[in-house]
Design an enzyme around this catalytic site. Structure first.
Site, PDB file in Angstrom:
ATOM      1  N   LYS A  71       0.830  -1.115  -0.032  1.00 14.13           N
ATOM      2  CA  LYS A  71       0.097  -0.001   0.048  1.00 14.13           C
ATOM      3  C   LYS A  71       0.875   1.178  -0.085  1.00 14.13           C
ATOM      4  O   LYS A  71       0.474   2.100  -0.763  1.00 14.13           O
ATOM      5  CB  LYS A  71      -0.789   0.007   1.077  1.00 14.13           C
ATOM      6  CG  LYS A  71      -1.951  -1.098   1.217  1.00 14.13           C
ATOM      7  CD  LYS A  71      -2.914  -1.189   2.390  1.00 14.13           C
ATOM      8  CE  LYS A  71      -2.298  -0.946   3.784  1.00 14.13           C
ATOM      9  NZ  LYS A  71      -1.635  -2.215   4.186  1.00 14.13           N
TER      10      LYS A  71
ATOM     11  N   ARG B 281     -10.361   0.001   9.239  1.00 11.48           N
ATOM     12  CA  ARG B 281     -10.011  -1.447   9.317  1.00 11.48           C
ATOM     13  C   ARG B 281     -11.222  -2.366   9.928  1.00 11.48           C
ATOM     14  O   ARG B 281     -11.088  -3.558  10.212  1.00 11.48           O
ATOM     15  CB  ARG B 281      -8.884  -1.492  10.535  1.00 11.48           C
ATOM     16  CG  ARG B 281      -7.621  -0.932   9.931  1.00 11.48           C
ATOM     17  CD  ARG B 281      -6.589  -1.293  11.099  1.00 11.48           C
ATOM     18  NE  ARG B 281      -5.354  -0.343  10.720  1.00 11.48           N
ATOM     19  CZ  ARG B 281      -4.257  -0.873  10.723  1.00 11.48           C
ATOM     20  NH1 ARG B 281      -4.079  -2.260  11.050  1.00 11.48           N
ATOM     21  NH2 ARG B 281      -3.207  -0.206  10.489  1.00 11.48           N
TER      22      ARG B 281
ATOM     23  N   ARG C 258      11.442  -6.031   5.278  1.00 18.86           N
ATOM     24  CA  ARG C 258      11.302  -4.595   5.713  1.00 18.86           C
ATOM     25  C   ARG C 258      11.742  -4.359   7.032  1.00 18.86           C
ATOM     26  O   ARG C 258      12.133  -3.231   7.353  1.00 18.86           O
ATOM     27  CB  ARG C 258       9.763  -4.202   5.764  1.00 18.86           C
ATOM     28  CG  ARG C 258       9.474  -2.930   5.742  1.00 18.86           C
ATOM     29  CD  ARG C 258       8.073  -2.324   5.401  1.00 18.86           C
ATOM     30  NE  ARG C 258       7.242  -2.721   6.474  1.00 18.86           N
ATOM     31  CZ  ARG C 258       5.819  -2.350   6.581  1.00 18.86           C
ATOM     32  NH1 ARG C 258       5.312  -2.061   5.210  1.00 18.86           N
ATOM     33  NH2 ARG C 258       5.036  -2.504   7.546  1.00 18.86           N
TER      34      ARG C 258
ATOM     35  N   ARG D  58      11.796  -0.633  12.168  1.00 23.53           N
ATOM     36  CA  ARG D  58      10.210  -0.878  12.687  1.00 23.53           C
ATOM     37  C   ARG D  58      10.306  -1.916  13.863  1.00 23.53           C
ATOM     38  O   ARG D  58      10.167  -3.023  13.097  1.00 23.53           O
ATOM     39  CB  ARG D  58       9.210  -0.496  11.748  1.00 23.53           C
ATOM     40  CG  ARG D  58       8.869   0.921  11.171  1.00 23.53           C
ATOM     41  CD  ARG D  58       7.797   0.829  10.184  1.00 23.53           C
ATOM     42  NE  ARG D  58       6.540   0.358  10.299  1.00 23.53           N
ATOM     43  CZ  ARG D  58       5.976  -0.085   9.717  1.00 23.53           C
ATOM     44  NH1 ARG D  58       5.782   0.714   8.587  1.00 23.53           N
ATOM     45  NH2 ARG D  58       4.452  -0.437   9.894  1.00 23.53           N
TER      46      ARG D  58
ATOM     47  N   ARG E  48      -0.331  -9.695  13.521  1.00 20.18           N
ATOM     48  CA  ARG E  48      -1.052  -8.571  12.885  1.00 20.18           C
ATOM     49  C   ARG E  48      -1.860  -9.194  11.475  1.00 20.18           C
ATOM     50  O   ARG E  48      -2.837  -8.453  11.255  1.00 20.18           O
ATOM     51  CB  ARG E  48       0.198  -7.605  12.370  1.00 20.18           C
ATOM     52  CG  ARG E  48       0.705  -6.886  13.517  1.00 20.18           C
ATOM     53  CD  ARG E  48       1.968  -5.919  13.465  1.00 20.18           C
ATOM     54  NE  ARG E  48       1.976  -5.163  11.949  1.00 20.18           N
ATOM     55  CZ  ARG E  48       2.996  -4.785  11.323  1.00 20.18           C
ATOM     56  NH1 ARG E  48       4.048  -5.319  11.520  1.00 20.18           N
ATOM     57  NH2 ARG E  48       2.753  -4.182   9.882  1.00 20.18           N
TER      58      ARG E  48
END
Length: 196
Positions: A14, A89, A128, A134, A146
């Site tokens: 996204k 969401r 990532r 992160r 998640r």
């Protein structure tokens, strides 16, 4: 006003596609993740509350997120439109967003969902995590939690927009440019409807 919900699980691409869409259509990117991370970085009360929940893999309360979105809408009244990334969401959030947009004399033009399977998502997020810094992308157990949270709570939102005739799914695995071209074709059809 062109308002797009860019939808898909964490790691679906996204962020990558949002940036290309912003450049192409002059839209304002509304990423609840980015909004929350900036609050966390600023050390605000909201940010600290959000961080505690996010570290546990729990979603931040709706009223907090809707409040941030309302502020952004009011700051950008003359925008060509918005890309909603990571929100809504839940069906309740989608209903709240529709209500908020209605108060601002606009509406969601459509939802574009990037579909990617769980194994590919896990691989992408862990990769990532090696470069982004992160922490929520560096722990495989949290990553899988998640994705499960997304599948359980978020997937029904697709049905909400499908019932309005606003849902379009795209395979999120493939060349970035090919996926982008497919997204643009859908957005151009929204723009045509707006101008009709």
């Amino acid at each position: 006003m062109l308002n797009i919900v860019l939808f898909g699980p964490p790691g679906a691409g996204k962020g990558t596609q949002s940036q290309k869409l912003i450049d192409t259509y002059s839209l304002i990117h509304l990423s609840t993740g980015d909004l929350l991370r900036s609050e966390i970085a600023a050390g605000t009360e909201l940010g600290l509350r959000a961080k505690t929940l996010m570290d546990q893999g729990i979603l931040v309360p709706d009223e907090v997120v809707i409040g941030m979105i309302d502020t952004k809408l009011k700051e950008n009244r003359n925008a060509a439109g918005f890309i909603f990334d990571g929100f809504p969401r839940t069906v309740k959030q989608a209903e709240s967003l529709d209500s908020l947009l209605d108060q601002n004399n606009t509406a969601i033009s459509g939802m574009i969902a990037l579909e990617v399977n769980e194994e590919e998502l896990t691989k992408r997020l862990l990769l990532r995590g090696q470069t982004s810094g992160r922490p929520d992308d560096q722990n495989e157990e949290l990553v899988r939690k998640r994705v499960q949270e997304y599948n359980t709570k978020t997937a029904p939102v697709a049905g909400y927009y499908a019932n309005q005739g606003k849902y379009h799914a795209i395979n999120g695995i493939g060349e970035i440019e090919e996926i982008f071209t497919e997204i643009c074709e859908i957005i151009d059809s929204y723009a045509t409807q707006l101008n009709a």
